[in-house]
Scaffold this motif. Structure first.
Motif, PDB file in Angstrom:
ATOM      1  N   GLY A 216     -50.600  31.446 -50.351  1.00  0.00           N
ATOM      2  CA  GLY A 216     -49.670  30.361 -49.863  1.00  0.00           C
ATOM      3  C   GLY A 216     -50.773  29.514 -48.885  1.00  0.00           C
ATOM      4  O   GLY A 216     -49.886  29.072 -47.987  1.00  0.00           O
ATOM      5  N   GLY A 217     -51.769  29.274 -49.088  1.00  0.00           N
ATOM      6  CA  GLY A 217     -52.655  28.718 -48.254  1.00  0.00           C
ATOM      7  C   GLY A 217     -53.112  29.242 -47.014  1.00  0.00           C
ATOM      8  O   GLY A 217     -53.434  28.735 -46.228  1.00  0.00           O
ATOM      9  N   LYS A 218     -52.585  30.613 -46.937  1.00  0.00           N
ATOM     10  CA  LYS A 218     -53.005  31.317 -45.724  1.00  0.00           C
ATOM     11  C   LYS A 218     -54.024  32.716 -46.018  1.00  0.00           C
ATOM     12  O   LYS A 218     -53.525  33.901 -45.926  1.00  0.00           O
ATOM     13  N   PRO A 219     -55.246  32.352 -46.340  1.00  0.00           N
ATOM     14  CA  PRO A 219     -56.073  33.321 -46.966  1.00  0.00           C
ATOM     15  C   PRO A 219     -56.525  34.214 -45.691  1.00  0.00           C
ATOM     16  O   PRO A 219     -56.451  33.720 -44.736  1.00  0.00           O
ATOM     17  N   THR A 220     -56.664  35.444 -46.021  1.00  0.00           N
ATOM     18  CA  THR A 220     -57.171  36.477 -45.091  1.00  0.00           C
ATOM     19  C   THR A 220     -58.832  36.600 -45.514  1.00  0.00           C
ATOM     20  O   THR A 220     -59.235  36.561 -46.575  1.00  0.00           O
ATOM     21  N   VAL A 221     -59.514  37.007 -44.402  1.00  0.00           N
ATOM     22  CA  VAL A 221     -61.068  37.481 -44.835  1.00  0.00           C
ATOM     23  C   VAL A 221     -61.083  38.592 -45.707  1.00  0.00           C
ATOM     24  O   VAL A 221     -61.840  38.449 -46.947  1.00  0.00           O
ATOM     25  N   GLU A 222     -60.282  39.759 -45.643  1.00  0.00           N
ATOM     26  CA  GLU A 222     -60.292  40.900 -46.491  1.00  0.00           C
ATOM     27  C   GLU A 222     -59.716  40.343 -48.039  1.00  0.00           C
ATOM     28  O   GLU A 222     -60.462  40.628 -48.913  1.00  0.00           O
ATOM     29  N   GLY A 223     -58.767  39.696 -48.069  1.00  0.00           N
ATOM     30  CA  GLY A 223     -58.345  38.977 -49.274  1.00  0.00           C
ATOM     31  C   GLY A 223     -59.343  38.442 -49.979  1.00  0.00           C
ATOM     32  O   GLY A 223     -59.524  38.394 -51.316  1.00  0.00           O
ATOM     33  N   ALA A 224     -59.876  37.417 -49.348  1.00  0.00           N
ATOM     34  CA  ALA A 224     -60.946  36.592 -50.240  1.00  0.00           C
ATOM     35  C   ALA A 224     -62.030  37.466 -50.397  1.00  0.00           C
ATOM     36  O   ALA A 224     -62.519  37.397 -51.729  1.00  0.00           O
ATOM     37  N   LEU A 225     -62.468  38.424 -49.608  1.00  0.00           N
ATOM     38  CA  LEU A 225     -63.509  39.330 -49.939  1.00  0.00           C
ATOM     39  C   LEU A 225     -63.139  40.234 -51.193  1.00  0.00           C
ATOM     40  O   LEU A 225     -64.039  40.480 -51.965  1.00  0.00           O
TER      41      LEU A 225
ATOM     42  N   ARG B 298     -61.513  28.844 -43.971  1.00  0.00           N
ATOM     43  CA  ARG B 298     -59.958  28.796 -43.807  1.00  0.00           C
ATOM     44  C   ARG B 298     -59.354  29.824 -43.147  1.00  0.00           C
ATOM     45  O   ARG B 298     -58.354  29.599 -42.486  1.00  0.00           O
ATOM     46  N   SER B 299     -59.663  31.168 -43.443  1.00  0.00           N
ATOM     47  CA  SER B 299     -59.453  32.049 -42.884  1.00  0.00           C
ATOM     48  C   SER B 299     -59.841  32.438 -41.442  1.00  0.00           C
ATOM     49  O   SER B 299     -59.194  33.362 -40.648  1.00  0.00           O
ATOM     50  N   LEU B 300     -60.851  31.770 -40.962  1.00  0.00           N
ATOM     51  CA  LEU B 300     -61.695  31.835 -39.829  1.00  0.00           C
ATOM     52  C   LEU B 300     -61.994  30.517 -39.132  1.00  0.00           C
ATOM     53  O   LEU B 300     -63.133  30.132 -38.930  1.00  0.00           O
ATOM     54  N   PRO B 301     -60.808  29.598 -39.044  1.00  0.00           N
ATOM     55  CA  PRO B 301     -60.824  28.327 -38.787  1.00  0.00           C
ATOM     56  C   PRO B 301     -61.726  28.261 -37.250  1.00  0.00           C
ATOM     57  O   PRO B 301     -62.477  27.083 -37.162  1.00  0.00           O
ATOM     58  N   ASP B 302     -61.749  29.115 -36.641  1.00  0.00           N
ATOM     59  CA  ASP B 302     -62.338  29.073 -35.341  1.00  0.00           C
ATOM     60  C   ASP B 302     -63.997  29.699 -35.252  1.00  0.00           C
ATOM     61  O   ASP B 302     -64.502  29.698 -34.251  1.00  0.00           O
ATOM     62  N   CYS B 303     -64.408  30.006 -36.634  1.00  0.00           N
ATOM     63  CA  CYS B 303     -65.632  30.619 -36.562  1.00  0.00           C
ATOM     64  C   CYS B 303     -66.647  29.684 -36.889  1.00  0.00           C
ATOM     65  O   CYS B 303     -66.507  28.723 -37.756  1.00  0.00           O
ATOM     66  N   SER B 304     -67.891  29.980 -36.383  1.00  0.00           N
ATOM     67  CA  SER B 304     -68.731  28.862 -36.634  1.00  0.00           C
ATOM     68  C   SER B 304     -69.363  28.736 -38.028  1.00  0.00           C
ATOM     69  O   SER B 304     -69.258  30.031 -38.745  1.00  0.00           O
ATOM     70  N   GLU B 305     -69.915  27.802 -38.541  1.00  0.00           N
ATOM     71  CA  GLU B 305     -70.313  27.903 -40.120  1.00  0.00           C
ATOM     72  C   GLU B 305     -71.664  28.740 -39.976  1.00  0.00           C
ATOM     73  O   GLU B 305     -71.698  29.386 -41.159  1.00  0.00           O
ATOM     74  N   GLU B 306     -72.367  28.861 -38.846  1.00  0.00           N
ATOM     75  CA  GLU B 306     -73.554  29.780 -39.048  1.00  0.00           C
ATOM     76  C   GLU B 306     -73.074  31.030 -39.231  1.00  0.00           C
ATOM     77  O   GLU B 306     -73.535  31.863 -40.010  1.00  0.00           O
ATOM     78  N   ASN B 307     -72.126  31.553 -38.723  1.00  0.00           N
ATOM     79  CA  ASN B 307     -71.552  32.733 -38.523  1.00  0.00           C
ATOM     80  C   ASN B 307     -70.847  33.242 -39.951  1.00  0.00           C
ATOM     81  O   ASN B 307     -71.057  34.125 -40.547  1.00  0.00           O
TER      82      ASN B 307
END
Length: 205
Positions: A74-83, A139-148
């Protein structure tokens, strides 16, 4: 042709590109070596055909899994779900596909660790699905830097390639408690472990 590709895949997975000749493949496939020369310009073109045959399968399956996950979340992915969509879908191929898919897995690990020509193959076959995963992770980590995000993926793919190589090292280190070809055990743990890593480097609990 499938028999030739199967036997070439087996040999390349065990000995690498430079440890196999076209005559070796012809002998194992029980065909005359001139037949290989007819279909393939050289050994590298045979190797590329072997790699491409299953690369398209795993790429398409993972892309479909990521699309389905995005629709389901529903447009709210999680890190673990995507992985899980990315990793578990791939691991299922090696769990369900038998020794031939495990041979391909070992071949993929070789290609991923051969910068002279392997990087080009990885780019060609896997960039779209990797970038699809990266998009979901962002999208699941909107505040995380692209580098990370990209470093996190780098660590994920490193662990995956070591797993696919089936070196047997973890068997010895663990005294037999863990088996390098136990992809079911890997599937149970890898996505959760890597998701925690992403949250760690992105400063989230």
């Amino acid at each position: 042709m499938e028999q030739i590709l199967d036997e070439a895949e087996f040999l390349f997975s065990k000995h690498g590109l430079h440890g196999v000749t076209l005559k070796d493949v012809a002998k194992r496939a029980s065909v005359h070596h001139t037949l290989l020369n007819y279909y393939f310009n050289d050994k590298k073109s045979l190797f590329d055909a072997v790699f491409a045959r299953r690369a398209v399968v795993t790429s398409e399956r993972r892309m479909r899994a990521l699309d389905e996950y995005e629709a389901e979340c529903g447009g709210k992915p999680t890190v673990e779900g995507a992985l899980r969509a990315f990793l578990d879908t791939d691991l299922d191929l090696y769990i369900e596909g038998g020794e031939s898919w495990k041979n391909y897995a070992a071949l993929g690990a070789q290609v991923a660790n051969t910068p002279e020509w392997g990087a080009e193959l990885m780019d060609e076959h896997f960039d779209p699905v990797v970038l699809r995963l990266i998009g979901l992770l962002k999208r699941s980590l909107p505040d995380c830097s692209e580098e990370n995000i990209f470093w996190g993926y780098h660590f994920v793919t490193g662990a995956l390639m070591l797993t696919l190589a089936r070196t047997g090292r973890i068997d010895k280190l663990s005294g037999g408690r863990c088996k390098s070809d136990d992809f079911i055990a890997v599937k149970k743990r890898m996505a959760s472990f890597m998701a925690a890593g992403f949250l760690g480097i992105c400063g989230q609990k």
